[in-house]
Scaffold this active site. Structure first.
Site, PDB file in Angstrom:
ATOM      1  N   SER A  15     -35.311  36.564  42.778  1.00  0.00           N
ATOM      2  CA  SER A  15     -33.954  36.448  42.230  1.00  0.00           C
ATOM      3  C   SER A  15     -33.464  37.816  41.752  1.00  0.00           C
ATOM      4  O   SER A  15     -34.263  38.707  41.441  1.00  0.00           O
ATOM      5  CB  SER A  15     -33.990  35.478  41.034  1.00  0.00           C
ATOM      6  OG  SER A  15     -32.752  35.446  40.365  1.00  0.00           O
ATOM      7  N   LEU A  17     -32.352  41.268  40.420  1.00  0.00           N
ATOM      8  CA  LEU A  17     -32.715  42.668  40.653  1.00  0.00           C
ATOM      9  C   LEU A  17     -33.962  42.780  41.525  1.00  0.00           C
ATOM     10  O   LEU A  17     -34.042  43.640  42.413  1.00  0.00           O
ATOM     11  CB  LEU A  17     -32.959  43.390  39.310  1.00  0.00           C
ATOM     12  CG  LEU A  17     -31.778  43.432  38.328  1.00  0.00           C
ATOM     13  CD1 LEU A  17     -32.169  44.206  37.065  1.00  0.00           C
ATOM     14  CD2 LEU A  17     -30.550  44.079  38.958  1.00  0.00           C
ATOM     15  N   CYS A  86     -40.120  43.371  38.095  1.00  0.00           N
ATOM     16  CA  CYS A  86     -38.804  42.815  37.710  1.00  0.00           C
ATOM     17  C   CYS A  86     -38.933  41.434  37.073  1.00  0.00           C
ATOM     18  O   CYS A  86     -37.923  40.892  36.610  1.00  0.00           O
ATOM     19  CB  CYS A  86     -37.899  42.699  38.924  1.00  0.00           C
ATOM     20  SG  CYS A  86     -37.478  44.267  39.684  1.00  0.00           S
ATOM     21  N   TYR A 162     -36.128  39.858  22.904  1.00  0.00           N
ATOM     22  CA  TYR A 162     -35.876  40.552  24.176  1.00  0.00           C
ATOM     23  C   TYR A 162     -35.955  42.079  23.979  1.00  0.00           C
ATOM     24  O   TYR A 162     -36.642  42.779  24.725  1.00  0.00           O
ATOM     25  CB  TYR A 162     -34.492  40.144  24.702  1.00  0.00           C
ATOM     26  CG  TYR A 162     -34.166  40.695  26.066  1.00  0.00           C
ATOM     27  CD1 TYR A 162     -34.784  40.210  27.208  1.00  0.00           C
ATOM     28  CD2 TYR A 162     -33.217  41.718  26.214  1.00  0.00           C
ATOM     29  CE1 TYR A 162     -34.474  40.711  28.465  1.00  0.00           C
ATOM     30  CE2 TYR A 162     -32.901  42.225  27.468  1.00  0.00           C
ATOM     31  CZ  TYR A 162     -33.535  41.723  28.593  1.00  0.00           C
ATOM     32  OH  TYR A 162     -33.237  42.226  29.838  1.00  0.00           O
ATOM     33  N   PHE A 195     -26.045  44.013  34.826  1.00  0.00           N
ATOM     34  CA  PHE A 195     -25.931  43.804  36.269  1.00  0.00           C
ATOM     35  C   PHE A 195     -25.560  42.348  36.560  1.00  0.00           C
ATOM     36  O   PHE A 195     -25.930  41.453  35.798  1.00  0.00           O
ATOM     37  CB  PHE A 195     -27.249  44.181  36.967  1.00  0.00           C
ATOM     38  CG  PHE A 195     -27.368  45.669  37.175  1.00  0.00           C
ATOM     39  CD1 PHE A 195     -27.565  46.530  36.106  1.00  0.00           C
ATOM     40  CD2 PHE A 195     -27.234  46.211  38.446  1.00  0.00           C
ATOM     41  CE1 PHE A 195     -27.622  47.903  36.295  1.00  0.00           C
ATOM     42  CE2 PHE A 195     -27.297  47.585  38.644  1.00  0.00           C
ATOM     43  CZ  PHE A 195     -27.487  48.431  37.569  1.00  0.00           C
ATOM     44  N   THR A 197     -26.400  39.361  37.878  1.00  0.00           N
ATOM     45  CA  THR A 197     -27.531  38.569  38.387  1.00  0.00           C
ATOM     46  C   THR A 197     -27.512  37.206  37.693  1.00  0.00           C
ATOM     47  O   THR A 197     -26.799  37.033  36.700  1.00  0.00           O
ATOM     48  CB  THR A 197     -28.884  39.238  38.066  1.00  0.00           C
ATOM     49  OG1 THR A 197     -29.089  39.145  36.650  1.00  0.00           O
ATOM     50  CG2 THR A 197     -28.945  40.687  38.507  1.00  0.00           C
TER      51      THR A 197
HETATM   52  N1  LIG Z   1     -29.409  41.512  34.905  1.00  0.00           N
HETATM   53  C1  LIG Z   1     -29.281  42.414  33.967  1.00  0.00           C
HETATM   54  O1  LIG Z   1     -28.178  42.741  33.556  1.00  0.00           O
HETATM   55  C2  LIG Z   1     -30.504  43.095  33.405  1.00  0.00           C
HETATM   56  C3  LIG Z   1     -30.285  44.142  32.501  1.00  0.00           C
HETATM   57  C4  LIG Z   1     -31.389  44.788  31.969  1.00  0.00           C
HETATM   58  C5  LIG Z   1     -32.659  44.407  32.307  1.00  0.00           C
HETATM   59  N2  LIG Z   1     -32.844  43.365  33.172  1.00  0.00           N
HETATM   60  C6  LIG Z   1     -34.224  42.995  33.478  1.00  0.00           C
HETATM   61  O2  LIG Z   1     -34.422  43.026  34.861  1.00  0.00           O
HETATM   62  C7  LIG Z   1     -35.420  42.072  35.215  1.00  0.00           C
HETATM   63  C8  LIG Z   1     -34.851  41.164  36.309  1.00  0.00           C
HETATM   64  O3  LIG Z   1     -33.753  40.465  35.759  1.00  0.00           O
HETATM   65  P1  LIG Z   1     -32.664  39.682  36.629  1.00  0.00           P
HETATM   66  O4  LIG Z   1     -31.367  39.931  36.024  1.00  0.00           O
HETATM   67  O5  LIG Z   1     -32.891  39.965  38.056  1.00  0.00           O
HETATM   68  O6  LIG Z   1     -33.070  38.185  36.256  1.00  0.00           O
HETATM   69  P2  LIG Z   1     -33.316  36.901  37.164  1.00  0.00           P
HETATM   70  O7  LIG Z   1     -33.442  35.771  36.197  1.00  0.00           O
HETATM   71  O8  LIG Z   1     -32.321  36.825  38.246  1.00  0.00           O
HETATM   72  O9  LIG Z   1     -34.753  37.212  37.822  1.00  0.00           O
HETATM   73  C9  LIG Z   1     -35.936  37.216  37.086  1.00  0.00           C
HETATM   74  C10 LIG Z   1     -37.024  36.637  37.945  1.00  0.00           C
HETATM   75  O10 LIG Z   1     -38.247  36.730  37.217  1.00  0.00           O
HETATM   76  C11 LIG Z   1     -38.976  35.537  37.462  1.00  0.00           C
HETATM   77  N3  LIG Z   1     -39.928  35.279  36.389  1.00  0.00           N
HETATM   78  C12 LIG Z   1     -39.670  34.918  35.105  1.00  0.00           C
HETATM   79  N4  LIG Z   1     -40.813  34.714  34.438  1.00  0.00           N
HETATM   80  C13 LIG Z   1     -41.828  34.951  35.303  1.00  0.00           C
HETATM   81  C14 LIG Z   1     -43.232  34.868  35.204  1.00  0.00           C
HETATM   82  N5  LIG Z   1     -43.841  34.527  34.057  1.00  0.00           N
HETATM   83  N6  LIG Z   1     -43.971  35.166  36.296  1.00  0.00           N
HETATM   84  C15 LIG Z   1     -43.366  35.488  37.480  1.00  0.00           C
HETATM   85  N7  LIG Z   1     -42.031  35.583  37.625  1.00  0.00           N
HETATM   86  C16 LIG Z   1     -41.270  35.306  36.551  1.00  0.00           C
HETATM   87  C17 LIG Z   1     -37.905  34.445  37.533  1.00  0.00           C
HETATM   88  O11 LIG Z   1     -38.379  33.283  38.189  1.00  0.00           O
HETATM   89  C18 LIG Z   1     -36.803  35.147  38.289  1.00  0.00           C
HETATM   90  O12 LIG Z   1     -36.899  34.932  39.679  1.00  0.00           O
HETATM   91  C19 LIG Z   1     -35.786  41.328  33.938  1.00  0.00           C
HETATM   92  O13 LIG Z   1     -36.937  41.897  33.388  1.00  0.00           O
HETATM   93  C20 LIG Z   1     -34.586  41.598  33.047  1.00  0.00           C
HETATM   94  O14 LIG Z   1     -34.928  41.534  31.699  1.00  0.00           O
HETATM   95  C21 LIG Z   1     -31.797  42.695  33.728  1.00  0.00           C
END
Ligand SMILES: NC(=O)c1ccc[n+]([C@@H]2O[C@H](COP(=O)([O-])OP(=O)(O)OC[C@H]3O[C@@H](n4cnc5c(N)ncnc54)[C@H](O)[C@@H]3O)[C@@H](O)[C@H]2O)c1
Length: 258
Positions: A15, A17, A86, A162, A195, A197
């Site tokens: 999913s 990023l 990620c 977080y 981002f 997502t």
């Molecule tokens: N989207 C943003 O704006 C943003 C900003 C800063 C940081 N981030 C970080 O980037 C990373 C990806 O975020 P995203 O926005 O793509 O979120 P998302 O929810 O789209 O994707 C996260 C993925 O991680 C998987 N996941 C969660 N727990 C897990 C586990 N225990 N084992 C295996 N997989 C697991 C989920 O199933 C999901 O597919 C995260 O660490 C998030 O904190 C995102």
């Protein structure tokens, strides 16, 4: 580190990023092992099975990640040249809620467990494999790209678990770099802004969305996982002089009071 022909693990690759990072590495000719808790992300990789292995596993589990590494080696051979971490969760809750109750400790622990301990768990197990691998040019064996967040510096109200977890991911970059330098393994972290997502779309309040957008300088929009985030991941993998650093990718945003 050359991407083409090498093998990379992307956690959370089902999913957002992680999915964009995995697809970019595939486009650039890599073999990619996607590790995700949820099996539904598998459908995004239909037709790419020759170069992709999808493993349903929990990043916080030693047993499941050891097994995922074994499966990686069975499919693509023993050289794992990179990991992009990620996998993560958003956890919301103030230290004391509007009902006057302190934040439930299990809620706090959940963010730390997945985002910090899960990331560390994958890094330590992959590192133990990488150090056994044959070094490439300049002695390089592998590279780790961990995903923090700008919340590590700009944590907002309600983001205590977080922000603490992402602070941990950022803070372990340098000691991990120092621990692994002698093996030719680099470690970098990315701190993304906001981002578009599934995770960021969980912000439902229009007022909060507008407030967040107003804190972004230029361009004042959500970041693109495909075209912006994934390009940075590829660059950090390819550029051998990038090491021990946390890179913000946020269009100049400094998140403040909501
Ligand atoms: N989207 C943003 O704006 C943003 C900003 C800063 C940081 N981030 C970080 O980037 C990373 C990806 O975020 P995203 O926005 O793509 O979120 P998302 O929810 O789209 O994707 C996260 C993925 O991680 C998987 N996941 C969660 N727990 C897990 C586990 N225990 N084992 C295996 N997989 C697991 C989920 O199933 C999901 O597919 C995260 O660490 C998030 O904190 C995102």
């Amino acid at each position: 580190m050359k991407i083409k022909g090498n093998t990379f693990i992307v956690t959370g690759g089902g999913s957002g990023l992680g999915l964009s990072a995995a697809q970019e590495l595939l486009r650039l000719g890599a073999n990619v092992v996607v590790i995700d808790l949820k099996n539904d992300g598998k459908s995004f990789f239909k037709g790419q099975e020759k170069n992709v292995l999808f493993v349903t596993a929990d990043i916080t589990s030693e047993k499941e990640i050891v097994k995922a590494i074994q499966q990686t080696i069975e499919k693509f051979g023993e050289n794992i040249r990179g990991v992009v971490n990620c996998g993560g969760v958003m956890v919301i809750g103030k230290i004391v809620g509007s009902d006057g109750k302190p934040l439930d400790l299990d809620t706090f622990k959940f963010g730390i467990n997945v985002n910090l301990i899960g990331t560390f768990n994958v890094c330590r197990l992959v590192a133990a494999q990488m150090i056994k691998q044959k070094p490439l040019e300049e002695g390089e064996r592998g590279v780790m790209v961990n995903i923090s967040s700008i919340a590590y510096q700009d944590g907002q109200a309600g983001q205590i678990s977080y922000a603490a977890s992402k602070g941990g991911v950022a803070s372990m970059t340098l000691p991990m770099t120092r621990d692994l330098a002698k093996f030719g393994i680099r470690v970098v972290a990315i701190a993304p802004g906001i981002f578009g997502t599934p995770m960021s779309l969980t912000v439902k309040s229009e007022r909060v969305r507008q407030k967040l957008l107003s804190q972004i300088e230029y361009p004042a929009r959500l970041g693109k996982s495909d075209g912006e985030f994934n390009k940075l991941v590829a660059h950090l993998i390819e550029n051998t002089y990038m090491n021990g650093v946390v890179v913000r990718i946020d269009a100049g945003a400094k998140l403040g009071k909501l």
